[in-house]
Design a protein around this motif. Structure first.
Motif, PDB file in Angstrom:
ATOM      1  N   PRO A  24      43.943   3.645  21.825  1.00  0.00           N
ATOM      2  CA  PRO A  24      43.560   2.660  20.815  1.00  0.00           C
ATOM      3  C   PRO A  24      42.093   2.245  20.927  1.00  0.00           C
ATOM      4  N   ALA A  25      41.572   2.137  22.163  1.00  0.00           N
ATOM      5  CA  ALA A  25      40.166   1.786  22.331  1.00  0.00           C
ATOM      6  C   ALA A  25      39.270   2.846  21.686  1.00  0.00           C
ATOM      7  N   ASN A  26      39.664   4.107  21.836  1.00  0.00           N
ATOM      8  CA  ASN A  26      38.900   5.196  21.246  1.00  0.00           C
ATOM      9  C   ASN A  26      38.876   5.084  19.723  1.00  0.00           C
ATOM     10  N   VAL A  27      39.999   4.712  19.146  1.00  0.00           N
ATOM     11  CA  VAL A  27      40.079   4.553  17.692  1.00  0.00           C
ATOM     12  C   VAL A  27      39.170   3.422  17.233  1.00  0.00           C
ATOM     13  N   PHE A  28      39.209   2.296  17.959  1.00  0.00           N
ATOM     14  CA  PHE A  28      38.344   1.160  17.607  1.00  0.00           C
ATOM     15  C   PHE A  28      36.857   1.538  17.695  1.00  0.00           C
ATOM     16  N   LEU A  35      31.104   2.154  10.994  1.00  0.00           N
ATOM     17  CA  LEU A  35      30.526   0.971  10.339  1.00  0.00           C
ATOM     18  C   LEU A  35      29.064   0.781  10.725  1.00  0.00           C
ATOM     19  N   MET A  36      28.732   1.070  11.964  1.00  0.00           N
ATOM     20  CA  MET A  36      27.337   0.950  12.396  1.00  0.00           C
ATOM     21  C   MET A  36      26.453   1.941  11.644  1.00  0.00           C
ATOM     22  N   ASN A  37      26.993   3.137  11.377  1.00  0.00           N
ATOM     23  CA  ASN A  37      26.236   4.129  10.620  1.00  0.00           C
ATOM     24  C   ASN A  37      25.940   3.646   9.207  1.00  0.00           C
ATOM     25  N   SER A  38      26.744   2.695   8.743  1.00  0.00           N
ATOM     26  CA  SER A  38      26.533   2.105   7.416  1.00  0.00           C
ATOM     27  C   SER A  38      25.806   0.762   7.515  1.00  0.00           C
ATOM     28  N   TYR A  39      25.303   0.436   8.725  1.00  0.00           N
ATOM     29  CA  TYR A  39      24.578  -0.807   8.978  1.00  0.00           C
ATOM     30  C   TYR A  39      25.438  -2.046   8.747  1.00  0.00           C
ATOM     31  N   ASN A  40      26.749  -1.876   8.880  1.00  0.00           N
ATOM     32  CA  ASN A  40      27.669  -3.013   8.747  1.00  0.00           C
ATOM     33  C   ASN A  40      27.992  -3.525  10.152  1.00  0.00           C
ATOM     34  N   THR A  41      27.044  -4.242  10.732  1.00  0.00           N
ATOM     35  CA  THR A  41      27.232  -4.706  12.112  1.00  0.00           C
ATOM     36  C   THR A  41      28.294  -5.797  12.215  1.00  0.00           C
ATOM     37  N   TYR A  42      28.502  -6.529  11.136  1.00  0.00           N
ATOM     38  CA  TYR A  42      29.480  -7.627  11.171  1.00  0.00           C
ATOM     39  C   TYR A  42      30.884  -7.111  11.451  1.00  0.00           C
ATOM     40  N   GLU A  43      31.330  -6.119  10.659  1.00  0.00           N
ATOM     41  CA  GLU A  43      32.676  -5.590  10.871  1.00  0.00           C
ATOM     42  C   GLU A  43      32.730  -4.691  12.103  1.00  0.00           C
ATOM     43  N   ALA A  44      31.626  -3.994  12.381  1.00  0.00           N
ATOM     44  CA  ALA A  44      31.589  -3.132  13.562  1.00  0.00           C
ATOM     45  C   ALA A  44      31.802  -3.946  14.827  1.00  0.00           C
ATOM     46  N   LEU A  45      31.261  -5.144  14.865  1.00  0.00           N
ATOM     47  CA  LEU A  45      31.379  -5.992  16.050  1.00  0.00           C
ATOM     48  C   LEU A  45      32.837  -6.256  16.401  1.00  0.00           C
ATOM     49  N   GLN A  50      37.334  -5.236  20.162  1.00  0.00           N
ATOM     50  CA  GLN A  50      38.711  -4.814  20.439  1.00  0.00           C
ATOM     51  C   GLN A  50      38.740  -3.624  21.398  1.00  0.00           C
ATOM     52  N   ALA A  51      37.794  -2.689  21.218  1.00  0.00           N
ATOM     53  CA  ALA A  51      37.721  -1.544  22.126  1.00  0.00           C
ATOM     54  C   ALA A  51      37.407  -2.008  23.544  1.00  0.00           C
ATOM     55  N   PHE A  52      36.518  -2.982  23.669  1.00  0.00           N
ATOM     56  CA  PHE A  52      36.131  -3.508  24.975  1.00  0.00           C
ATOM     57  C   PHE A  52      37.313  -4.195  25.664  1.00  0.00           C
ATOM     58  N   LYS A  53      38.099  -4.913  24.887  1.00  0.00           N
ATOM     59  CA  LYS A  53      39.291  -5.554  25.465  1.00  0.00           C
ATOM     60  C   LYS A  53      40.297  -4.516  25.938  1.00  0.00           C
ATOM     61  N   GLN A  54      40.402  -3.438  25.185  1.00  0.00           N
ATOM     62  CA  GLN A  54      41.338  -2.382  25.557  1.00  0.00           C
ATOM     63  C   GLN A  54      40.878  -1.649  26.821  1.00  0.00           C
ATOM     64  N   ASN A  55      39.555  -1.440  26.942  1.00  0.00           N
ATOM     65  CA  ASN A  55      39.047  -0.648  28.068  1.00  0.00           C
ATOM     66  C   ASN A  55      37.608  -1.048  28.367  1.00  0.00           C
TER      67      ASN A  55
END
Length: 395
Positions: A24-28, A35-45, A50-55
């Protein structure tokens, strides 16, 4: 579009060594990357968190830190990266630590991480320049010079590094070497205000007045005569060159920029008085000295200057006696008077006796005419400082 998303997820899965529980962390992470590639840092964060919490690992930390950095959340970036093993940090992570500490004005920490970065990536000119400037800000310009010289042995054409080196040489009082670097920058096509100003300032320290005048005038013109330190220095250089009217013009401009900065006005009013005196605007010189007294009540020599102008040039003998007496009151309070000051006290006492009483006519001072314009003193006397040298250059 669906095929692209599935392909991205597949690539993420095949390029990482996640266990089944960590998937799941990999998916996040993949969603965050998209999202970062689209400069959408808000949703990417949100996905990176969530990935950080997972691993909690080097990859998730650096991706989350990068997102925070892009969002100008510098303290969060630092909190994530500074606790990591330095061998696990990417080049970009090192840079983010340097710039984050710089943005938060934590110069000692910025210097530490800049040193670690340069040790690993010695040709990162941007970080080398930050390290040199950091040393200068810590009043260790000699360390900055040492760092810069290692870089310029390989690449002498980096404008960033040369700017920082020029400033370090200036702060280390190596003005001749500073002008060499300044001329190198100009030859490289660097035409910003700071380069003209700092190089002109170094030439003025060396009393190379023609070069100083030319470069300071260019710097002032670039900045629309809005930098008080530059305009003021240009004015004082003009005075040294004997260009009194031009110098007075620039000092009047600088006065408008400096006021009401008490510390700067304290020294600047002396320059303005000198300019007015040498352009034979004697009442204006007195006015400037009186302003100086308001900013520097402990002054000594200023009262002597005013008295001499009233006695020799404006021929207002009552006011002359008044300021000679004020001068003597303060001068006699000096615990360790210099020979020069003792001589001035003696002359002031003689003047108060020789000047006429109120109503006395046909009085003429028993002095040679050439002494009339040789009565101005600005330095070598306790409590009077004539300096416009303080400069902070942010690089």
């Amino acid at each position: 579009m669906k095929y692209f998303i599935l392909l991205s997820l597949a690539l993420c899965a095949t390029t990482t060594s996640w266990s089944q529980e960590e998937e799941p962390a990999n998916v996040f992470l993949c969603k965050g990357d998209s999202l970062m590639n689209s400069y959408n840092t808000y949703e990417a964060l949100s996905y990176y968190e969530q990935a950080f919490k997972q691993n909690d690992c080097a990859m998730t930390r650096m991706k989350l830190a990068n997102c925070f950095f892009q969002r100008v959340a510098y303290q969060q970036t630092i909190n994530l990266l500074k606790v990591m093993n330095e061998d696990s940090l990417s080049h970009e992570a090192f840079r983010q630590l340097v710039f984050s500490y710089h943005k938060l004005s934590n110069i000692p920490s910025m210097v530490y991480w800049a040193e670690q970065t340069v040790n690993r990536y010695p040709m990162d000119a941007e970080i080398v320049a930050k390290l040199i400037s950091g040393f200068s800000q810590l009043n260790q310009p000699q360390n900055g010079v040492e760092c810069a010289l290692k870089y310029v042995e390989v690449d002498s054409t980096s404008i960033e590094v040369n700017r920082a080196l020029e400033n370090a040489y200036f702060m280390d009082f190596q003005f001749e070497k500073a002008t060499v670097i300044g001329e190198r920058l100009l030859a490289l096509g660097d035409s910003v205000f700071t380069t003209f100003f700092l190089t002109g300032l170094s030439y003025s320290k060396l009393d190379s007045l023609q070069q100083a005048h030319s470069l300071l005038l260019k710097a002032a013109t670039i900045n629309d005569f809005k930098n008080d330190a530059c305009v003021s220095r240009l004015g004082t250089v003009c005075l040294k060159m004997g260009l009194y009217e031009e110098g007075l013009k620039y000092l009047e401009m600088a006065k408008e920029l400096i006021y009401p900065d008490t510390m700067q006005m304290r020294s600047f009013t002396l320059s303005l008085a000198e300019a007015n005196y040498k352009t034979e605007h004697y009442q204006e010189a007195v006015d400037a000295w009186l302003q100086h007294i308001a900013y520097n009540p402990n002054t000594v020599v200023t009262y002597y200057n005013i008295a001499n102008v009233y006695a020799y040039l404006l021929e207002d003998y009552d006011k002359a006696k008044k300021y000679y007496k004020k001068f003597m009151e303060r001068a006699k309070e000096e615990k360790t008077p210099t020979p020069q000051l003792l001589d001035m006290i003696e002359r002031a006492e003689n003047m108060t006796r020789e000047l006429p009483q109120e109503g006395q006519e046909d009085f003429k001072l028993p002095v040679d005419e050439h002494l009339k314009k040789d009565s101005i003193l600005n330095d070598s006397i306790s409590n009077d400082v004539f300096s416009t040298d303080s400069i902070k250059v942010e690089l």
